[in-house]
Design an enzyme around this catalytic site. Structure first.
Site, PDB file in Angstrom:
ATOM      1  N   ASP A   2       9.428  -3.657  33.083  1.00 17.69           N
ATOM      2  CA  ASP A   2      10.087  -2.728  34.003  1.00 17.69           C
ATOM      3  C   ASP A   2       9.184  -2.155  35.079  1.00 17.69           C
ATOM      4  O   ASP A   2       9.651  -1.409  35.935  1.00 17.69           O
ATOM      5  CB  ASP A   2      10.665  -1.545  33.206  1.00 17.69           C
TER       6      ASP A   2
ATOM      7  N   ASP B 241       7.815  -5.391  26.926  1.00 13.21           N
ATOM      8  CA  ASP B 241       7.157  -4.104  27.090  1.00 13.21           C
ATOM      9  C   ASP B 241       7.882  -3.102  26.183  1.00 13.21           C
ATOM     10  O   ASP B 241       8.950  -3.399  25.632  1.00 13.21           O
ATOM     11  CB  ASP B 241       7.234  -3.672  28.550  1.00 13.21           C
ATOM     12  N   PHE B 242       7.319  -1.903  26.037  1.00 16.19           N
ATOM     13  CA  PHE B 242       7.944  -0.877  25.197  1.00 16.19           C
ATOM     14  C   PHE B 242       8.658   0.169  26.055  1.00 16.19           C
ATOM     15  O   PHE B 242       9.884   0.195  26.138  1.00 16.19           O
ATOM     16  CB  PHE B 242       6.893  -0.216  24.304  1.00 16.19           C
ATOM     17  N   ASP B 243       7.891   0.995  26.760  1.00 15.09           N
ATOM     18  CA  ASP B 243       8.482   2.052  27.584  1.00 15.09           C
ATOM     19  C   ASP B 243       9.282   1.451  28.731  1.00 15.09           C
ATOM     20  O   ASP B 243       8.825   0.546  29.439  1.00 15.09           O
ATOM     21  CB  ASP B 243       7.386   2.955  28.168  1.00 15.09           C
TER      22      ASP B 243
END
Length: 262
Positions: free
Chosen positions: A203, A23-25
């Site tokens: 997350d 994932d990024f964020d």
């Protein structure tokens, strides 16, 4: 050898096709008040570039639009999938999955409904995405009161448009109700790349299907914690990191591990 070192050794095995999907964020970038200002942590781009040269697959799989990812990660060899797998970056352009386009007018309707209901509320931000619309209330003075307003407005917009709600960290999103999520997208990547071992880093609640898909394939879940980690995410079995900074340090270690074949 602890879990983290064992996983580095397994991903570095030259006799297996291996990959890491993230994932990024909240994973490669900390969660911040202004979502539009999110950026890779210092050094992460160089690390990703090294990993792309080492592993059989390095990919980003995010709820963000794929154009957002392409702006921040213009790295050859890194596969980019946005909008929970509904979009893919290919040859410099965005490709959407089957059935997405027909839902875009309803996404526009939902954006208008949410803007009408919540646009004037201080601390609430309506984010128009490429194939979805999101409502953030991170900057609201009273987050509990704002959450109630958002829940009501999103439920009414979902009923009106048929879009599917997707909850996250102080955000709710409406997107096309297609049989696509991070789990289905990860399974497709595993099949395409014929991976023997995959690790998935996430997350938030939207990552739960990908965590499950990674484990079903005999891979690993990499759970990155933060101030707002949901209980069901914290309970995921796997390798856990206290924050994105700690995860990126581990990722750097993985990228620098000597190739056993050399």
């Amino acid at each position: 050898m602890d879990e983290r070192d064992s996983l580095i050794a397994a991903l570095s095995d030259p006799d297996r096709r291996t990959g890491i999907v993230m994932d990024f964020d909240g994973v490669l970038s900390p969660i911040i008040d202004d979502p539009s200002a999110s950026a890779l942590l210092p050094g992460a781009a160089v690390t990703l570039e090294r990993l792309a040269a080492r592993l059989d697959l390095v990919a980003l799989l995010s709820g963000r639009p794929v154009a957002f990812l392409a702006e921040r990660i213009p790295l050859p060899g890194v596969v980019l999938l946005g909008s929970y797998g509904l979009e893919r970056h290919h040859d410099g352009s965005t490709v959407t999955g089957p059935g997405v386009q027909e839902w875009l007018p309803r996404v526009a309707t939902a954006r208008d409904l949410l803007t009408e209901a919540l646009g004037a509320v201080p601390g609430i931000h309506i984010e128009a995405k490429s194939v979805a619309v999101a409502v953030h209330w991170r900057n609201a003075l009273d987050r509990e009161a704002a959450a109630l307003l958002v829940d009501d407005a999103v439920a009414r917009a979902a009923e009106r448009t048929g879009l599917a709600p997707e909850p996250g960290k102080l955000v709710q999103e409406l997107r096309p109700p297609l049989p696509v999520n991070k789990g289905t997208a990860l399974r497709q990547l595993i099949a395409e790349q014929r991976l023997d071992l995959v690790a998935y880093a996430g997350d938030d609640r939207g990552d739960l299907p990908a965590f499950a898909a990674a484990r079903e394939a005999g891979g690993a879940s990499l759970v990155v914690h933060g101030h707002e980690t949901a209980p069901e995410v914290a309970a995921v079995p796997g390798v856990h990191f206290e924050n994105p900074g700690e995860f990126v340090v581990w990722l750097d270690e993985l990228s620098r591990t000597p190739d056993p074949a050399l």
